[in-house]
Design a protein around this motif. Sequence first.
Motif, PDB file in Angstrom:
ATOM      1  N   ALA A 135      77.212 -17.701 -17.276  1.00 19.51           N
ATOM      2  CA  ALA A 135      78.214 -18.574 -16.658  1.00 19.51           C
ATOM      3  C   ALA A 135      79.294 -17.753 -15.964  1.00 19.51           C
ATOM      4  O   ALA A 135      79.783 -18.133 -14.890  1.00 19.51           O
ATOM      5  N   ALA A 136      79.656 -16.602 -16.559  1.00 20.68           N
ATOM      6  CA  ALA A 136      80.661 -15.737 -15.941  1.00 20.68           C
ATOM      7  C   ALA A 136      80.175 -15.229 -14.586  1.00 20.68           C
ATOM      8  O   ALA A 136      80.935 -15.213 -13.602  1.00 20.68           O
ATOM      9  N   ARG A 137      78.913 -14.823 -14.526  1.00 21.28           N
ATOM     10  CA  ARG A 137      78.371 -14.328 -13.258  1.00 21.28           C
ATOM     11  C   ARG A 137      78.237 -15.451 -12.226  1.00 21.28           C
ATOM     12  O   ARG A 137      78.490 -15.245 -11.036  1.00 21.28           O
ATOM     13  N   LEU A 138      77.828 -16.630 -12.691  1.00 22.17           N
ATOM     14  CA  LEU A 138      77.687 -17.754 -11.759  1.00 22.17           C
ATOM     15  C   LEU A 138      79.039 -18.156 -11.167  1.00 22.17           C
ATOM     16  O   LEU A 138      79.151 -18.432  -9.971  1.00 22.17           O
ATOM     17  N   LEU A 139      80.073 -18.199 -12.016  1.00 21.40           N
ATOM     18  CA  LEU A 139      81.389 -18.597 -11.526  1.00 21.40           C
ATOM     19  C   LEU A 139      82.065 -17.506 -10.698  1.00 21.40           C
ATOM     20  O   LEU A 139      83.106 -17.760 -10.078  1.00 21.40           O
ATOM     21  N   SER A 140      81.484 -16.303 -10.695  1.00 20.22           N
ATOM     22  CA  SER A 140      82.024 -15.251  -9.830  1.00 20.22           C
ATOM     23  C   SER A 140      81.523 -15.387  -8.395  1.00 20.22           C
ATOM     24  O   SER A 140      82.029 -14.724  -7.486  1.00 20.22           O
ATOM     25  N   ILE A 141      80.522 -16.259  -8.195  1.00 23.98           N
ATOM     26  CA  ILE A 141      80.017 -16.517  -6.843  1.00 23.98           C
ATOM     27  C   ILE A 141      81.043 -17.344  -6.085  1.00 23.98           C
ATOM     28  O   ILE A 141      81.513 -18.383  -6.567  1.00 23.98           O
ATOM     29  N   ASP A 142      81.386 -16.918  -4.911  1.00 22.33           N
ATOM     30  CA  ASP A 142      82.346 -17.650  -4.084  1.00 22.33           C
ATOM     31  C   ASP A 142      81.793 -19.031  -3.738  1.00 22.33           C
ATOM     32  O   ASP A 142      80.722 -19.145  -3.145  1.00 22.33           O
ATOM     33  N   GLY A 143      82.503 -20.081  -4.131  1.00 21.01           N
ATOM     34  CA  GLY A 143      82.069 -21.435  -3.831  1.00 21.01           C
ATOM     35  C   GLY A 143      81.523 -22.193  -5.026  1.00 21.01           C
ATOM     36  O   GLY A 143      81.306 -23.398  -4.931  1.00 21.01           O
TER      37      GLY A 143
END
Length: 290
Positions: free
Chosen positions: A95-103
């Motif tokens: 989830a941390a990596r996914l939420l680091s994606i812009d947008g």
Amino acid sequence: MTSCRRAVHSNARILVLTASRTHLRPTLQPLRQSFALPSLVGSRKIFIQTENTPNADALKFLPNHPILPQNLSSPFLEYLSPRSTLAPPHPSPLAARLLSIDGIASVFYGSDFITVTKAVDAQWAHVKPEVFSLITEAVTSGESIVNTVENGSLEAGQEGGEQDTLGYSENDSEVVGMIKELLDTRIRPAIQEDGGDIEFRGFDNSYVLLKLRGACRTCDSSTVTLKNGIESMLMHYIEEVQGVTQVLDQEEEIALNEFVKFEEKLKLQKGPGAVASTVGKGSPEVDART
């Protein structure tokens, strides 16, 4: 509104069931995409499906792999901020990596699926490949999707890690017990199919307080889902229920206000009888009391 048409169709399926317990629930086949990718472990391949949801800003990913820890009492977890993905009691590296994606705005975990919600101004063509790659990497690497940290208080923005609100409680009245049973057996499966879940927040002055999660949380047809589907069913079976109230946060209130403005604009253009179209193609017209 076409993006949220399946929401009411899901409700239609629910309402058809209320007519008789002997009727089988119709099956809705959502748009699915399947991808077979080589696993990092031996020659095993992993298939990940993606499904559209009633919310155009949310996609559901089914990696054919358990998502939630077995000891988790709640049927879902939701991460609404990058900080919440790192904090106890349930930090999630994925989830941390996914939420680091812009947008990307939020990440929702069901027992066997992941719903990713993007910002309104983001484009799936730009963010979906990276989302898919990160999910694939996490599943094939064998890493824990969700970790559990003992003695940690629930971080703001990390939702659902406590007890299942639809679970049995010895303090529940008979009416509340019936409400929970209907929500759990009739409503929750359809909402989970659409990439979300539902929370029971109380029964006050004959009104059931509910909160929608995942793809349903920011869908602008969530009010239609509650009123035309959930409220109708509860009032049909439980005479003590006079209505349903949706518990909203600030983001959801904005989406709801935009939906109301759209309906008002449509009425002005086409006349008082015009309403926003929320029934999908091929969806049967179903009476709310059938």
